[in-house]
Design a protein around this motif. Structure first.
Motif, short mmCIF file in Angstrom:
data_model
loop_
_atom_site.label_atom_id
_atom_site.label_comp_id
_atom_site.label_asym_id
_atom_site.label_seq_id
_atom_site.Cartn_x
_atom_site.Cartn_y
_atom_site.Cartn_z
N ARG A 795 0.84 -1.19 0.00
CA ARG A 795 0.00 0.00 0.00
C ARG A 795 0.88 1.25 0.00
N VAL A 796 0.26 2.38 -0.28
CA VAL A 796 0.98 3.64 -0.34
C VAL A 796 0.31 4.67 0.54
N TRP A 797 1.03 5.76 0.76
CA TRP A 797 0.50 6.97 1.39
C TRP A 797 0.81 8.13 0.47
N LYS A 798 0.18 9.24 0.69
CA LYS A 798 0.41 10.41 -0.17
C LYS A 798 1.90 10.77 -0.21
N ASN A 799 2.59 10.59 0.92
CA ASN A 799 4.00 10.92 0.97
C ASN A 799 4.90 9.68 0.94
N ARG A 800 4.35 8.55 0.47
CA ARG A 800 5.17 7.35 0.23
C ARG A 800 4.61 6.63 -0.98
N MET A 801 4.88 7.18 -2.15
CA MET A 801 4.33 6.64 -3.38
C MET A 801 5.31 5.70 -4.09
N LYS A 802 6.57 5.74 -3.72
CA LYS A 802 7.58 4.97 -4.43
C LYS A 802 7.66 3.53 -3.89
N SER A 882 -13.18 2.60 -1.71
CA SER A 882 -13.17 3.95 -2.27
C SER A 882 -12.36 3.97 -3.55
N PHE A 883 -12.72 4.90 -4.40
CA PHE A 883 -12.01 5.16 -5.65
C PHE A 883 -11.67 6.63 -5.63
N MET A 884 -10.36 6.93 -5.60
CA MET A 884 -9.95 8.24 -5.11
C MET A 884 -8.93 8.91 -6.03
N HIS A 885 -8.98 10.24 -6.00
CA HIS A 885 -7.97 11.05 -6.65
C HIS A 885 -6.96 11.60 -5.64
N GLY A 886 -7.28 11.58 -4.39
CA GLY A 886 -6.38 12.12 -3.38
C GLY A 886 -6.48 11.35 -2.08
N ILE A 887 -5.34 10.89 -1.57
CA ILE A 887 -5.32 10.08 -0.36
C ILE A 887 -4.55 10.81 0.74
N SER A 888 -4.50 10.22 1.92
CA SER A 888 -3.88 10.87 3.06
C SER A 888 -2.41 10.50 3.20
N SER A 894 7.37 11.43 15.77
CA SER A 894 7.58 12.75 16.36
C SER A 894 7.07 13.90 15.50
N GLN A 895 6.56 13.62 14.31
CA GLN A 895 6.17 14.71 13.41
C GLN A 895 4.84 14.43 12.73
N LYS A 896 4.05 15.49 12.61
CA LYS A 896 2.86 15.42 11.78
C LYS A 896 3.29 15.45 10.31
N ALA A 897 2.47 14.85 9.47
CA ALA A 897 2.84 14.69 8.07
C ALA A 897 3.11 16.01 7.38
N ASP A 898 2.36 17.06 7.74
CA ASP A 898 2.52 18.32 7.03
C ASP A 898 3.84 19.02 7.35
N LYS A 899 4.59 18.52 8.34
CA LYS A 899 5.89 19.09 8.67
C LYS A 899 7.02 18.36 7.95
N MET A 900 6.66 17.34 7.16
CA MET A 900 7.66 16.47 6.56
C MET A 900 7.89 16.77 5.08
N GLY A 901 7.38 17.89 4.60
CA GLY A 901 7.61 18.23 3.21
C GLY A 901 6.32 18.39 2.43
N PRO A 902 6.42 18.86 1.20
CA PRO A 902 5.22 19.12 0.39
C PRO A 902 4.31 17.92 0.22
N MET A 903 4.86 16.72 0.11
CA MET A 903 4.01 15.55 -0.10
C MET A 903 3.15 15.24 1.11
N GLY A 904 3.52 15.74 2.27
CA GLY A 904 2.76 15.50 3.47
C GLY A 904 1.67 16.52 3.73
N GLN A 905 1.57 17.51 2.87
CA GLN A 905 0.57 18.55 3.06
C GLN A 905 -0.75 18.16 2.40
N LYS A 906 -1.77 18.94 2.67
CA LYS A 906 -3.08 18.65 2.09
C LYS A 906 -3.06 18.83 0.57
#
Length: 932
Positions: A795-802, A882-888, A894-906
């Motif tokens: 599986r993937v996450w928005k900030n782990r696509m590779k 779900s069938f999605m164009h945008g995932i989380s 120690s860090q929220k995703a949005d502090k980890m770079g652009p891929m972690g933001q909304k």
């Protein structure tokens, strides 16, 4: 057990610390005899008599395998380093072992060597103390026991090991760390017999220029008058250069030897070239003692406000922290485990490993030397430091034991506040190679090694400052968060920034212990230990493959394969020392729908490190008939770097091949109470008039329990009513929506075949939004497995696509909670990208869905998250499928995703004033026919 070692295994290292304390490195003397009293590792042990003073199986004499940690043999008490002092096991272990000493050893110098014991260790030989109690768990120490032995007779060894130290600084530095703490003699114990006059220790320094220096420490020199040396190739007896020598006089304790080797093959993590050097102590031309060392020619240099250079080349460290640990044996390891760890780390395309938070086994450093990983070797200290007295002893032991390993490129003095500055000078003075010294977590000397920095730290520090940026811990893993998640953003920033030296992920493996008091169940001490890229038994999580791709030294420019594609890719060589023409590339074309794959060669020109060039796949003329192109790169040693994939046929083409529209009588539609009912043969669908959702699906075999959709992941549809119309033999059930609603189009087309098409065009709820897509309900309890075409298998996450490849994948259902309980990887539930089609196999009828759009994610249910997930339980949509164009995205410990770079933001979406040309479009085909 007596062994005369002729190979490159052990050597004596001497230091006078009130008593003669000998440490050991990887060389041996041809006339040095080694007699193991213990086994050599967790896979080969020797039973000693044992008495545990408290906890499990205490108060009685029995036996225990040595080496081992006694907790894993059923004794004492388990403790994690964070445990309160009041609940800690303070037991001691009493060991006895009888051994014989050969009569012909009389007149030699005999040392007993402990490679590691946790922690305070008192040693007696035949009832007499061998010397002062050793304090410190991870360090090789020895005693000269020449005068205590009975030669040609049986001798008694007695050892008392205290799990906790009488020295509070040792407890603070080691016993209260964020890791499991154990007791016992956990590394090998052996005797060493040397000539009365002997070489006690050798430190070597081979520079990249070929300049070679050796500092040879001597003991009891009386008749000896010379030390000679000769460099050889690593295998065989081929001499390299001429012999060289230094004169010695009676009473001398040190001899310095120097030579120069012309154009040596250099040690790097990509080309771990090594040599061996043989030293002989002579008396009037006759050999007295000979030892050997393996070493590498290489130069480590720090350039202020610039970076770390190896052999004149600026290095980016792609590293991970690694504990010496295995679930069933604790910190007792063996050579095969060390080799396997190094191979896994290198398989992820890493070039470095940090020892956290103590020196490793000698066989691990032998593996990093021979296989090629740069090492940060660390003096223990986690938030607390050793005091100067005991810390000086341990620093000397570590430096003496490890100094000749070419893989060690930096020293660490403590970690995260566990730094005693009064120990720094030992590294500067005792290391002949003058390796750089860092304080992990601190801004110290030329380095900023701050841990768990946000992607953009700012404010005149980190990448906005002037120090070399070298985080020795970043992207703190926890469960499925961190590590591969966020790494692409961090790494691209690190790779491009001139003052970044790379960094080290936390951590290699989950440190879950197999509890002997709980039927070998794995205990992670809550959320303290499941931090790894791999599980406790090295089960590979999704981050393993993401890291492998992100850190691949071959970096592909983004490219779509259009009909104009000529087989060429632009690639960047991210090696430091290897030309890409030394690697091998191959390609494969696959249809995925049927057999007949085609493989071929790839032309790779001269592409030097740091440069970009064009590689060319020699594709056949009919390459567009296939579904996917794979390119595999092998390194110079023929190990896979990675396999990349590119779609040739897009989802709409595959959908056209799979979906059957014709067959059967014309579709009918009717209204019944609050439902719109469409019928195609024995297939019946119902839609609710009021909310616009699919209600039921049934065919001749029974119910297919897909319902309650489509529901937007975020926002309301603005549904008003259904309109129905005939379209030839088909029926279209079309939604009508409020003006300026989020949904612009929703149509269900029912075909006579029993296949059904759903098309929805919609806008995301806001300019910034967490989830984009549509949901359905489907009972998870009936699902047995899934087969799908898309990118997988993890599986993937928005900030782990590779890390994935496009293929057809099969996966049995599991309810794995990453890092907890029974681990079955890949996890079943989560997000999967680039969906073409999916078939859910159930206890009833299967559900097949075909997607006709690019870049659509399949969401399979909601993963099971820990009750204390920190930032690693991302938001999921309602419903089940779900069938999605945008995932989380997912965060770290120690860090929220949005502090980890652009891929972690909304997700950001500009709606262009609700321009219909910019709606999101999902077209799905459902096979409700009951036929495969």
């Amino acid at each position: 057990m007596k062994t005369n070692i002729k190979g490159n295994v052990l050597s004596a290292l001497g230091f006078a610390l009130g008593f003669q304390l000998l440490a050991f490195s990887s060389a041996i003397a041809q006339n040095t005899e080694i007699q193991y009293l213990s086994g050599t590792g967790s896979d080969k042990t020797v039973n000693w008599q044992f008495f545990c003073t408290a906890g499990r199986n205490s108060g009685k004499w029995t036996t225990i395998p040595v080496p081992s940690n006694w907790e894993q043999q059923g004794f004492g008490k388990y403790n994690y380093g964070h445990d309160k002092d009041s609940v800690r096991g303070k037991e001691k272990g009493l060991y006895k072992y009888n051994f014989n000493v050969p009569a012909n050893w009389k007149g030699k110098t005999i040392n007993i060597v402990f490679e590691g014991s946790m922690t305070d260790t008192e040693v007696k030989i035949n009832g007499q103390s061998a010397g002062a109690t050793h304090q410190g768990s991870f360090y090789s120490f020895s005693y000269n026991i020449t005068k205590l032995l009975k030669y040609g007779k049986k001798n008694l060894l007695e050892v008392t090991v205290s799990k906790h130290s009488a020295n509070e600084s040792v407890n603070g530095a080691e016993r209260r760390g964020d890791y499991w703490i154990f007791g016992g003699i956990f590394r090998p114990v052996f005797l060493q017999a040397l000539p009365a006059e002997h070489i006690a220790h050798v430190a070597v320094d081979g520079k990249a220029t070929g300049a070679f220096t050796a500092r040879v420490k001597l003991a009891a020199v009386a008749q000896a008058d010379e030390v000679t040396a000769q460099v050889y190739t690593i295998t065989g007896n081929t001499k390299v250069g001429n012999a060289f020598a230094a004169k010695v006089n009676a009473g001398d304790s040190v001899a310095t030897l120097q030579t120069t080797v012309a154009s040596p093959a250099l040690w790097t993590p990509e080309t771990p070239n090594r040599y061996r050097v043989e030293f002989t102590l002579l008396a009037k031309g006759k050999p007295v003692h000979t030892v050997q060392e393996k070493f590498g020619f290489r130069t480590v240099e720090v350039r202020e406000r610039d970076g770390i250079y190896l052999n004149g080349v600026k290095i980016k460290f792609k590293g991970v922290n690694r504990h010496s640990f295995w679930p069933t044996t604790g910190r007792t390891m063996n050579e095969s485990m060390s080799i396997a760890d190094v191979q896994m780390i290198k398989d992820m395309n890493m070039n470095a490993v940090r020892m956290s938070h103590y020196p490793p086994d000698a066989h691990f450093l032998n593996a990093t030397d021979s296989l090629g990983l740069m090492v940060l070797d660390e003096l223990s200290g986690w938030h607390k430091a050793y005091d100067t007295q005991v810390g000086s002893i341990l620093a000397k032991e570590m430096i003496a034991h490890d100094c000749n390993h070419p893989s060690i490129v930096l020293w660490d003095n403590g970690n995260e506040g566990g730094h005693n500055f009064e120990l720094d000078h030992w590294f500067d003075e005792l290391d002949l190679q003058k390796r750089p010294l860092i304080h992990p977590w601190q801004v110290f000397r030329e380095f900023d090694t701050q841990h768990y920095i946000n992607w953009d730290y700012g404010n005149d520090t980190h990448l906005h400052g002037h120090k070399i940026v070298f985080p020795t811990e970043f992207l703190h893993g926890l469960y499925d968060g961190g590590l591969g998640a966020g790494l692409e953003d961090y790494w691209e920033l690190m790779w491009r920034h001139p003052r970044s030296a790379g960094g080290f992920l936390w951590v290699f493996a989950d440190e879950g212990i197999a509890r002997k008091d709980k039927n070998d169940s794995i205990d992670n001490d809550g959320n303290h230990a499941p931090d790894g890229i791999v599980g406790p038994f090295h089960e590979k999580e999704g981050s393993y493959y993401a890291i492998k791709e992100i850190w691949a030294p071959v970096h592909f420019e983004k490219k779509d394969l259009t009909p104009a594609f000529n087989g060429q890719f632009s690639v960047e060589n991210r090696y430091h020392f290897t030309n890409l023409d030394q690697c091998k590339f191959t390609f494969k074309l696959s249809s995925l729908q049927k057999g007949g794959d085609v493989t071929g060669t790839v032309n790779v020109p001269d592409i030097a490190p740091g440069k970009t060039g064009i590689i060319t796949c020699n594709l056949p003329a009919n390459w567009q008939q296939y579904s996917v192109l794979y390119v595999t790169a092998l390194d110079a040693q023929q190990h896979e770097i990675f396999t990349w994939s590119w779609p040739i046929k897009l989802p709409t083409a595959i959908a056209h091949m799979l979906v059957k529209q014709e067959g059967g009588a014309a579709v009918s539609v009717s209204e019944k109470d609050s439902l719109i009912v469409a019928t195609a043969g024995d297939v019946t669908l119902s839609f609710h008039k009021n909310n616009g959702l699919l209600q039921t699906v049934q065919n001749g075999k029974g119910i297919i329990p897909l319902s309650n959709g489509p529901v937007l992941c975020e926002g309301e549809t603005g549904f008003v009513k259904w309109n129905t119309r005939k379209d030839g033999n088909n029926v279209v059930v079309a939604g009508e929506f409020q003006k300026k609603s989020l949904v612009q189009l929703l149509e269900w087309t029912i075909f006579p075949s029993g296949w059904v098409k759903m098309q929805i065009k919609y806008y995301p709820k806001d300019y910034e939004t967490s989830l984009i897509g549509v949901n359905f309900s489907f009972p998870e309890s009936i699902v047995k497995s899934a087969q799908w075409m898309g990118t997988g298998p993890y599986r993937v996450w928005k900030n782990r696509m590779k890390g994935g490849t496009l293929n057809v994948w099969n996966k049995e259902y599991n309810n794995t909670s990453t890092g907890e309980g029974k681990l079955i990887y890949p996890e079943f539930k989560g997000y999967y990208p680039n969906l073409y089609w999916v078939k859910l196999n159930t206890t009833g009828q299967p559900l097949t869905v075909v997607c006709a759009n690019e870049d659509v994610f399949l969401r399979l249910f909601t993963p099971k998250f820990s009750v204390t997930p920190f930032n690693t339980a991302p938001v999921f949509p309602d419903g089940d499928l779900s069938f999605m164009h945008g995932i989380s995205p997912i965060g770290t410990k120690s860090q929220k995703a949005d502090k980890m770079g652009p891929m972690g933001q909304k997700h950001m979406y500009f709606d262009y004033w609700k321009d219909p040309m910019h709606t999101k479009d999902i077209t799905l085909f459902f096979n409700f026919s009951g036929k495969e």
